[in-house]
Design a protein around this motif. Structure first.
Motif, PDB file in Angstrom:
ATOM      1  N   LEU A  48       0.806  -1.220   0.000  1.00  0.00           N
ATOM      2  CA  LEU A  48       0.000   0.000   0.000  1.00  0.00           C
ATOM      3  C   LEU A  48       0.842   1.275   0.000  1.00  0.00           C
ATOM      4  O   LEU A  48       0.544   2.246   0.700  1.00  0.00           O
ATOM      5  CB  LEU A  48      -0.942  -0.003   1.206  1.00  0.00           C
ATOM      6  CG  LEU A  48      -2.041  -1.080   1.167  1.00  0.00           C
ATOM      7  CD1 LEU A  48      -2.813  -1.117   2.482  1.00  0.00           C
ATOM      8  CD2 LEU A  48      -2.990  -0.836   0.005  1.00  0.00           C
ATOM      9  N   GLY A  49       1.904   1.294  -0.775  1.00  0.00           N
ATOM     10  CA  GLY A  49       2.640   2.526  -0.989  1.00  0.00           C
ATOM     11  C   GLY A  49       3.659   2.882   0.070  1.00  0.00           C
ATOM     12  O   GLY A  49       3.786   2.221   1.099  1.00  0.00           O
ATOM     13  N   ASP A  50       4.403   3.964  -0.218  1.00  0.00           N
ATOM     14  CA  ASP A  50       5.515   4.427   0.621  1.00  0.00           C
ATOM     15  C   ASP A  50       6.471   3.273   0.908  1.00  0.00           C
ATOM     16  O   ASP A  50       6.804   2.974   2.056  1.00  0.00           O
ATOM     17  CB  ASP A  50       4.996   5.044   1.919  1.00  0.00           C
ATOM     18  CG  ASP A  50       4.502   6.474   1.715  1.00  0.00           C
ATOM     19  OD1 ASP A  50       4.623   6.984   0.582  1.00  0.00           O
ATOM     20  OD2 ASP A  50       3.995   7.064   2.669  1.00  0.00           O
ATOM     21  N   ILE A  59       1.445  -0.692  -5.098  1.00  0.00           N
ATOM     22  CA  ILE A  59       0.820   0.619  -5.247  1.00  0.00           C
ATOM     23  C   ILE A  59       1.822   1.687  -4.806  1.00  0.00           C
ATOM     24  O   ILE A  59       2.340   1.617  -3.689  1.00  0.00           O
ATOM     25  CB  ILE A  59      -0.465   0.715  -4.406  1.00  0.00           C
ATOM     26  CG1 ILE A  59      -1.465  -0.361  -4.857  1.00  0.00           C
ATOM     27  CG2 ILE A  59      -1.084   2.106  -4.517  1.00  0.00           C
ATOM     28  CD1 ILE A  59      -2.695  -0.450  -3.984  1.00  0.00           C
ATOM     29  N   PRO A  60       2.113   2.671  -5.648  1.00  0.00           N
ATOM     30  CA  PRO A  60       3.081   3.702  -5.251  1.00  0.00           C
ATOM     31  C   PRO A  60       2.480   4.701  -4.272  1.00  0.00           C
ATOM     32  O   PRO A  60       1.281   4.989  -4.295  1.00  0.00           O
ATOM     33  CB  PRO A  60       3.422   4.391  -6.586  1.00  0.00           C
ATOM     34  CG  PRO A  60       2.193   4.197  -7.423  1.00  0.00           C
ATOM     35  CD  PRO A  60       1.622   2.862  -7.020  1.00  0.00           C
ATOM     36  N   GLY A  61       3.326   5.210  -3.388  1.00  0.00           N
ATOM     37  CA  GLY A  61       2.921   6.247  -2.446  1.00  0.00           C
ATOM     38  C   GLY A  61       3.645   7.550  -2.745  1.00  0.00           C
ATOM     39  O   GLY A  61       4.479   7.628  -3.655  1.00  0.00           O
ATOM     40  N   ASP A  62       3.353   8.578  -1.972  1.00  0.00           N
ATOM     41  CA  ASP A  62       3.973   9.885  -2.221  1.00  0.00           C
ATOM     42  C   ASP A  62       5.482   9.850  -2.020  1.00  0.00           C
ATOM     43  O   ASP A  62       6.216  10.599  -2.664  1.00  0.00           O
ATOM     44  CB  ASP A  62       3.345  10.962  -1.335  1.00  0.00           C
ATOM     45  CG  ASP A  62       3.427  10.614   0.135  1.00  0.00           C
ATOM     46  OD1 ASP A  62       4.457  10.898   0.753  1.00  0.00           O
ATOM     47  OD2 ASP A  62       2.468  10.032   0.674  1.00  0.00           O
ATOM     48  N   GLU A  80       3.273  14.631  -2.009  1.00  0.00           N
ATOM     49  CA  GLU A  80       2.968  15.246  -0.708  1.00  0.00           C
ATOM     50  C   GLU A  80       3.627  16.610  -0.596  1.00  0.00           C
ATOM     51  O   GLU A  80       2.960  17.639  -0.578  1.00  0.00           O
ATOM     52  CB  GLU A  80       3.422  14.336   0.435  1.00  0.00           C
ATOM     53  CG  GLU A  80       3.021  14.869   1.797  1.00  0.00           C
ATOM     54  CD  GLU A  80       3.381  13.917   2.929  1.00  0.00           C
ATOM     55  OE1 GLU A  80       2.643  13.901   3.931  1.00  0.00           O
ATOM     56  OE2 GLU A  80       4.388  13.203   2.808  1.00  0.00           O
ATOM     57  N   ASN A  81       4.950  16.634  -0.528  1.00  0.00           N
ATOM     58  CA  ASN A  81       5.670  17.908  -0.428  1.00  0.00           C
ATOM     59  C   ASN A  81       6.185  18.394  -1.775  1.00  0.00           C
ATOM     60  O   ASN A  81       6.811  19.443  -1.859  1.00  0.00           O
ATOM     61  CB  ASN A  81       6.844  17.760   0.545  1.00  0.00           C
ATOM     62  CG  ASN A  81       6.389  17.443   1.949  1.00  0.00           C
ATOM     63  OD1 ASN A  81       5.393  17.987   2.408  1.00  0.00           O
ATOM     64  ND2 ASN A  81       7.102  16.550   2.630  1.00  0.00           N
ATOM     65  N   CYS A 125      -6.439   1.510   2.740  1.00  0.00           N
ATOM     66  CA  CYS A 125      -5.508   2.628   2.577  1.00  0.00           C
ATOM     67  C   CYS A 125      -4.452   2.570   3.669  1.00  0.00           C
ATOM     68  O   CYS A 125      -4.533   1.786   4.618  1.00  0.00           O
ATOM     69  CB  CYS A 125      -6.247   3.959   2.605  1.00  0.00           C
ATOM     70  SG  CYS A 125      -7.152   4.270   4.139  1.00  0.00           S
ATOM     71  N   ALA A 126      -3.455   3.438   3.538  1.00  0.00           N
ATOM     72  CA  ALA A 126      -2.362   3.491   4.517  1.00  0.00           C
ATOM     73  C   ALA A 126      -2.000   4.950   4.751  1.00  0.00           C
ATOM     74  O   ALA A 126      -2.880   5.799   4.845  1.00  0.00           O
ATOM     75  CB  ALA A 126      -1.170   2.676   4.013  1.00  0.00           C
ATOM     76  N   HIS A 127      -0.714   5.258   4.853  1.00  0.00           N
ATOM     77  CA  HIS A 127      -0.178   6.618   4.965  1.00  0.00           C
ATOM     78  C   HIS A 127      -0.306   7.215   6.373  1.00  0.00           C
ATOM     79  O   HIS A 127       0.586   7.937   6.811  1.00  0.00           O
ATOM     80  CB  HIS A 127      -0.850   7.556   3.956  1.00  0.00           C
ATOM     81  CG  HIS A 127      -0.262   8.935   3.945  1.00  0.00           C
ATOM     82  ND1 HIS A 127       1.000   9.190   3.466  1.00  0.00           N
ATOM     83  CD2 HIS A 127      -0.753  10.129   4.368  1.00  0.00           C
ATOM     84  CE1 HIS A 127       1.263  10.483   3.579  1.00  0.00           C
ATOM     85  NE2 HIS A 127       0.224  11.072   4.131  1.00  0.00           N
ATOM     86  N   ASP A 128      -1.400   6.932   7.091  1.00  0.00           N
ATOM     87  CA  ASP A 128      -1.588   7.519   8.417  1.00  0.00           C
ATOM     88  C   ASP A 128      -0.834   6.773   9.514  1.00  0.00           C
ATOM     89  O   ASP A 128      -0.795   7.240  10.663  1.00  0.00           O
ATOM     90  CB  ASP A 128      -3.079   7.559   8.772  1.00  0.00           C
ATOM     91  CG  ASP A 128      -3.818   8.651   8.032  1.00  0.00           C
ATOM     92  OD1 ASP A 128      -3.160   9.395   7.271  1.00  0.00           O
ATOM     93  OD2 ASP A 128      -5.042   8.777   8.197  1.00  0.00           O
TER      94      ASP A 128
END
Length: 304
Positions: A99-101, A136-139, A145-146, A178-181
């Motif tokens: 799930l990315g990052d 899945i790619p993340g920021d 993101e930045n 989802c992820a990221h958090d």
């Protein structure tokens, strides 16, 4: 001679070895005993087991200068590899979803750096049987993101992480992962986007059951699998889809914490260094004192 004769140091080293045995080996054998056992029913050949890997964010070359970067990267990579291997042996999934990052510095890396990070990921998430893998790619992998999303990073990602075609925006799903958090929770709401409620999924044996005929949407947040993300709630999301795709069960297989053990090692090293410094200083002072006393007992004429 000091290390051979000092009983204190012998016990100290024995305790350190025992602690390292527990922290580096036994803890990973014990952890699955606390996991919920999600298994496909033997009478349901349609059942599918899915493992979700979120935010490994392997550290790049820029965060910490060498030689410390070698030590930090080695430990975090080894932790991910070990926990992933334990989860794979326990759950034996049919599908892996990343799930990315995946990388900490993928979006700002040069192409050689990007390829070196991919090699590390390949070594960490090593699978020894044929399996479907969705990347899945993340920021942190391609920007977003930045900094703006970078087209060249998207192309690099597609070229390296070759995978099956993924259906986009055509099936109107009831469940979103989802992820990221970096946290574990789920959000439930009606399909008309009303009656929204959020629920934390903390460490324990909680299993989320979702019947697909239900008039609800679920957004499931998978926790990070890396100890570097500033949270003690680390783990992998697992789900089974059963009853001819009529029901899903989801839970988290929690990983052991890492930072407490690293702090423990650092404390042990500090205590050992201080003990050695005090002991050797005392020995040196004692030898000098004996030398002074001995010289005072020698007759004056012999000292001239």
């Amino acid at each position: 001679m000091y290390f051979r004769r000092s009983t204190t140091v012998k016990y100290f080293i024995a305790a350190l070895l025992a602690a390292a045995l527990y922290c580096e080996w036994l803890i990973y054998l014990v952890q699955p005993l606390y996991w919920q056992n999600l298994e496909c029913p033997s009478h349901d050949p349609s059942c599918t087991k899915i493992l979700f890997i979120a935010d490994p964010q392997i550290q790049g070359d820029e965060a910490v200068p060498p030689p410390l970067s070698y030590l930090f990267n080695w430990d975090s990579d080894r932790y991910l590899k070990t926990t992933f291997s334990v989860v794979m042996n326990h759950f034996k999934p049919d599908v892996l979803v990343y799930l990315g990052d995946l990388m900490d510095e993928g979006s700002i890396s040069t192409l050689p750096q990007f390829h070196s990070y991919v090699k590390r990921l390949s070594n960490i998430f090593d699978v020894n049987y044929p399996i479907v893998q969705v990347w899945i790619p993340g920021d942190n992998d391609i920007g977003g993101e930045n900094e703006p999303i970078k087209k060249d990073k998207i192309e690099d990602f597609k070229r390296v992480f070759q995978q099956p075609t993924v259906v986009n925006n055509e099936i109107h799903p009831n469940i979103y992962f989802c992820a990221h958090d970096h946290e574990s929770k789920y959000v439930q709401q009606k399909k008309d986007l009303t009656q929204r409620s959020s629920h934390q999924m903390l460490a324990g044996n909680f299993v989320l059951r979702v019947p697909f005929y239900e008039d609800s949407l679920y957004e499931i947040f998978v926790p990070t699998c890396s100890y570097r993300m500033g949270t003690g709630k680390i783990g992998y999301g697992v789900a089974i889809i059963e009853s001819n795709n009529q029901e899903m069960k989801y839970t988290v297989l929690w990983s052991p914490k890492r930072f407490p053990y690293l702090f423990f090692y650092a404390g042990i090293v500090i205590v050992l260094v201080l003990y050695s410094f005090i002991f050797f200083s005392a020995r040196l002072a004692h030898k000098r004192l004996k030398s002074v006393i001995k010289s005072d007992k020698v007759p004056l004429l012999e000292r001239i």
